[in-house]
Design an enzyme around this catalytic site. Structure first.
Site, PDB file in Angstrom:
ATOM      1  N   HIS A   1     -32.119 -43.095  -1.909  1.00  0.00           N
ATOM      2  CA  HIS A   1     -31.753 -41.766  -2.424  1.00  0.00           C
ATOM      3  C   HIS A   1     -30.394 -41.403  -1.846  1.00  0.00           C
ATOM      4  CE1 HIS A   1     -32.990 -37.233  -2.911  1.00  0.00           C
ATOM      5  NE2 HIS A   1     -31.831 -37.512  -3.486  1.00  0.00           N
TER       6      HIS A   1
ATOM      7  N   GLU B   1     -32.169 -43.188  -6.505  1.00  0.00           N
ATOM      8  CA  GLU B   1     -32.614 -41.805  -6.674  1.00  0.00           C
ATOM      9  C   GLU B   1     -31.420 -40.888  -6.480  1.00  0.00           C
ATOM     10  OE1 GLU B   1     -37.216 -42.170  -5.072  1.00  0.00           O
ATOM     11  OE2 GLU B   1     -35.694 -41.252  -3.779  1.00  0.00           O
TER      12      GLU B   1
ATOM     13  N   HIS C   1     -44.396 -40.498  -3.405  1.00  0.00           N
ATOM     14  CA  HIS C   1     -44.211 -39.357  -2.501  1.00  0.00           C
ATOM     15  C   HIS C   1     -45.471 -39.155  -1.664  1.00  0.00           C
ATOM     16  CE1 HIS C   1     -41.705 -36.130  -0.988  1.00  0.00           C
ATOM     17  NE2 HIS C   1     -42.803 -35.411  -0.858  1.00  0.00           N
TER      18      HIS C   1
END
Length: 239
Positions: free
Chosen positions: A43, A70, A191
């Site tokens: 990310h 991400e 997640h």
């Protein structure tokens, strides 16, 4: 059975804590792949709190499985993605004050902007995944913007404090997965997943890939990255 994308952000978190050069996320990605990772996820946040631009550039050349970037749906990040050309992009919500990504992206509330970003990336042959809650309206909106994938947010399932709540959240994910597949979307999830809660999500019909980071890196601090990844692959298989 679902495959495993290993998120190596927190290798960079350790490095950035001292603003030094180690540990190296690129080396971590190599070890994760040796341990059986099916993909590498990073990310690149707007505040660059962990992964840096140079990391993504190097990973694009070194990752042998696939690289999932991400990012927020900003002009800056779209430009970076178009330049680096990861194997696919996952659009995520982002707040500077958050510790980690909180909740799914609101496609319904910004459908024009998300549609524009999806179009730009996919016209450049970069498939797009949308990180969303398993809400029917968000899944429908993901179809409208013509994303290839969604990634179901598993945070509420992972944070459930009793078995009844956990089963309710799992049923919610299962319904979302089924709806998305029927609509022509490919489905990933992630997640908060751990070695102890991953299998029920991995076993959902049609689930393609699980993106998992914190629990693997935490385990890797004790047993090494390769073993930590192998153990997660076993957990995904229910072993």
């Amino acid at each position: 059975m679902a495959t495993l994308g290993v998120n190596i952000d927190h290798i960079a978190t350790i490095r950035q804590a001292r603003r030094t050069v180690e540990p190296d996320p690129v080396a971590a990605a190599v070890l994760a792949e040796l341990g059986g990772a099916d993909g590498i996820t990073v990310h690149l946040r707007e505040d660059r709190r962990h992964i840096q631009d140079r990391d993504v550039q190097l990973l694009r050349h070194t990752v042998r499985t696939h690289l999932n970037l991400e990012m927020a749906a900003t002009d800056e990040m779209v430009g970076i993605a178009l330049d680096i050309k990861p194997d696919y992009v996952t659009l995520v919500p982002e707040k500077r004050e958050e510790v980690t990504t909180e909740g799914g992206l609101d496609i319904v509330g910004q459908i024009a902007r998300i549609g524009e970003v999806v179009s730009k990336l996919q016209n450049a042959a970069i498939p797009v995944s949308l990180f969303i809650d398993a809400e029917p309206s968000q899944i429908e909106a993901s179809v409208k913007v013509q994303a290839k994938f969604i990634e179901l947010h598993t945070g509420r399932y992972a944070e459930a404090t009793d078995e009844t709540s956990r089963q309710q959240e799992l049923a919610f994910l299962a319904a979302g997965c089924e709806q998305a597949i029927k609509a022509g979307l490919r489905v990933n999830a992630g997640h908060g997943l751990t070695y102890w809660n991953v299998y029920p999500v991995a076993a959902l019909p049609g689930m393609e890939e699980l993106n998992i980071g914190h629990t693997i890196i935490s385990r890797a601090a004790l047993v090494g990255i390769e073993r930590a990844v192998r153990e997660m692959k076993q957990a995904i298989r229910g072993e």
